[in-house]
Design a protein around this motif. Structure first.
Motif, mmCIF file in Angstrom:
data_model
loop_
_atom_site.group_PDB
_atom_site.id
_atom_site.type_symbol
_atom_site.label_atom_id
_atom_site.label_comp_id
_atom_site.label_asym_id
_atom_site.label_seq_id
_atom_site.Cartn_x
_atom_site.Cartn_y
_atom_site.Cartn_z
ATOM 1 N N THR A 279 0.843 -1.194 0.000
ATOM 2 C CA THR A 279 0.000 0.000 0.000
ATOM 3 C C THR A 279 0.882 1.250 0.000
ATOM 4 N N ILE A 280 0.500 2.233 -0.830
ATOM 5 C CA ILE A 280 1.205 3.519 -0.852
ATOM 6 C C ILE A 280 0.263 4.556 -0.256
ATOM 7 N N THR A 281 0.672 5.176 0.837
ATOM 8 C CA THR A 281 -0.226 6.124 1.483
ATOM 9 C C THR A 281 0.559 7.358 1.929
ATOM 10 N N ARG B 255 -9.156 6.396 -1.258
ATOM 11 C CA ARG B 255 -8.371 5.175 -1.415
ATOM 12 C C ARG B 255 -8.710 4.492 -2.731
ATOM 13 N N THR B 279 -4.461 7.315 -1.324
ATOM 14 C CA THR B 279 -3.833 6.038 -0.977
ATOM 15 C C THR B 279 -4.068 5.027 -2.095
ATOM 16 N N ILE B 280 -3.001 4.294 -2.451
ATOM 17 C CA ILE B 280 -3.112 3.221 -3.450
ATOM 18 C C ILE B 280 -2.956 1.905 -2.699
ATOM 19 N N THR B 281 -3.974 1.067 -2.733
ATOM 20 C CA THR B 281 -3.894 -0.184 -1.991
ATOM 21 C C THR B 281 -4.451 -1.324 -2.836
#
Lengths: 337, 337
Positions: A279-281, B255, B279-281
């Protein structure tokens, strides 16, 4: 700032109350931010110059007719992004996306490296605090770097049971260490190569320090973590190699929280990251949202984020402060107007 | 599959128990996945062909000496990734990163589009269920597409108070809609342009459908959300324009959960996303982790994910199934061995 390397302290007209929601502040402390070094390296020359600085601690001199929450004489922390305090984003704690101000608009305010400031949206932005001068350094970090480090640790999910890597030993990286410690992380690996800084990082709670960078640094972190990498990675640099390093040290299923301003537009975000459920946050920190939570520790003396300031100069020597930080001879320079 | 467009059903040697942790299964249902179309379009020709399929429902014929949790005669769901069930990743619910199998190794197993399967790590992978043939279609979706849609909705944070956009009207997209509905999302905007599919999406819980794509689609979603975009975006396609579309329709602070396998390595991940705290998840779905949670609804009939199968063919007509899905004449083809 007029062009790369050219910082001048000049006489400018005093700001005045312009809107009924403004407050006029006399700044008591301000400072130079790591992000100020980006224009210091690469700005386009401007004949009029650019007013610099976005970290403020001041005393209210005067308020507009509609200001209700602060009054002349109050000591106030000014978050680096102004916010109305009442829109849905502000109420959700994402003041950086405030519908009135946020990153959308600086609302005409000048920079913080000054004696006086017109602070717009005073009720939504300013945070009044009752504290003596011994707390000024700590309070000033709530204007940006401590809240930013905390945003990384919080959105990254640092906490009990996690191993955290922090990339970058600037003020934000060190305060990300402090924040991860406060949130209960089991282990905190600080990646940085300036020993005086990483020593402070250890005092803030880092359990391990890795000086190597790139592939070598990734390898070192993996060795420290049985080959797995870290549950949480706090990226406090902003250059692409730091992001790539984050991808290299994160554990499968882990979270990378970025608080270094990205100096790139595209980066690796493909199948490798997908297959590992990374995950990128993170993002630009809504520091206003965290003052409530972080202030008590500063006033009680249980944390001392103000230690990131290792040099203090009078405002008129601001140019020297930039040069010291640029040469990595100072971690963070406090300026006294 | 031998080369793009060339699918053949051939006689192959029966698999046998090879390890004491294996089970031998007679498959009762299998199917063609949207992701099988990627090699169908672009694989490098292979003289030996590639054994296809990764969605399995079978009956145990025989088990190895160490298998304890399933026995001959049991109906079992087989997640598309094998897992040991005991390593830390498996216990954390990230079976796709299993230390023994996961995405690291298919452990020599052949594809699911077959009559018989050697299932390695039977205890950690197989999920025995007591259910009649009327439930087979629903159970088969737990092998991949329902769990994958649920992974998107769960990691994306779909729930009460959220507006969700789902990009893609394939089986995974539609089951992401169903999952977002189950998790309590207030509003679900399905982006897809195949009316029969989006109609099923509405039955699964979509409140709005946007047929437009790209900038026009982004504009339409923003109009539906007062200009803000969606708290949660579930990206179930995998092509770069779908990711870009996700960035376009996500709200500040929102997200994006990706479950479409990325067909790109780099993409936009710079300051625009950073300033908006996006956010990328998501990632490849550990569907084994979700069977427990999703099975009761299927058995009770409160959800009917098996409706994504709109064509059923005998296994020997698998090639026809691929062609139908490739031409978008079938949403998802079930094969009966």
């Amino acid at each position: 700032m007029y062009e790369p390397g050219d910082v001048r302290v000049i006489d400018a007209p005093d700001p005045r109350i312009e809107e009924p929601t403004d407050a006029l502040l006399r700044l008591v402390r301000t400072c130079v931010c790591g992000s100020d070094l980006h224009p210091y390296h690469s700005m386009k020359p401007r004949a009029q110059g650019v007013s610099m600085g976005h970290e403020y601690l001041g005393i209210v001199e005067e308020v507009g007719a509609d200001v209700a929450t602060v009054k002349p004489g109050d000591l106030v922390i000014v978050p680096f992004v102004f916010s109305c305090g009442v829109c849905d984003f502000c109420r959700e704690g994402l003041q950086t996306s405030c519908r009135v101000a946020g990153l959308r608009s600086r609302l005409g305010s000048e920079g913080a490296q000054a004696e006086l400031l017109r602070a717009p949206l005073a009720d939504g932005t300013l945070f009044a605090v009752d504290a003596g001068e011994e707390h000024y350094a700590g309070l000033l970090t709530l204007s940006d770097v401590y809240g930013t480090g905390f945003h990384a640790a919080l959105t990254g999910g640092a906490g009990a049971g996690t191993t955290v890597a922090v990339i970058g030993d600037g003020a934000v990286g060190l305060l990300a260490v402090l924040s991860a410690r406060q949130l209960g992380a089991d282990r905190i690996i600080l990646m940085g190569r300036h020993e005086a800084r990483t020593d402070l990082g250890r005092e803030f709670g880092a359990t391990d320090v890795v000086a190597a960078r790139g592939e070598e640094g990734i390898e070192a972190v993996r060795e420290l973590t049985d080959g797995d990498g870290c549950h949480v990675v706090l990226e406090a640099v902003g250059h692409l190699p730091a992001y790539e390093q984050a991808l290299g040290v994160v554990r499968d299923g882990g979270r990378i929280a970025r608080v270094g301003v990205p100096q790139y537009t595209d980066g690796p975000i493909g199948r490798v990251q997908f297959n590992r459920n990374v995950t990128i946050t993170g993002g630009v920190a809504p520091v206003r949202a965290y003052i409530d939570r972080l202030l008590p520790g500063i006033l009680a003396g249980t944390v001392d984020p103000g230690r990131v300031f290792d040099v203090e100069l009078p405002l008129e020597r601001a140019a020297e402060g930039y040069a010291l930080m640029d040469r990595r001879e100072a971690l963070k320079v406090m300026l006294r107007p």
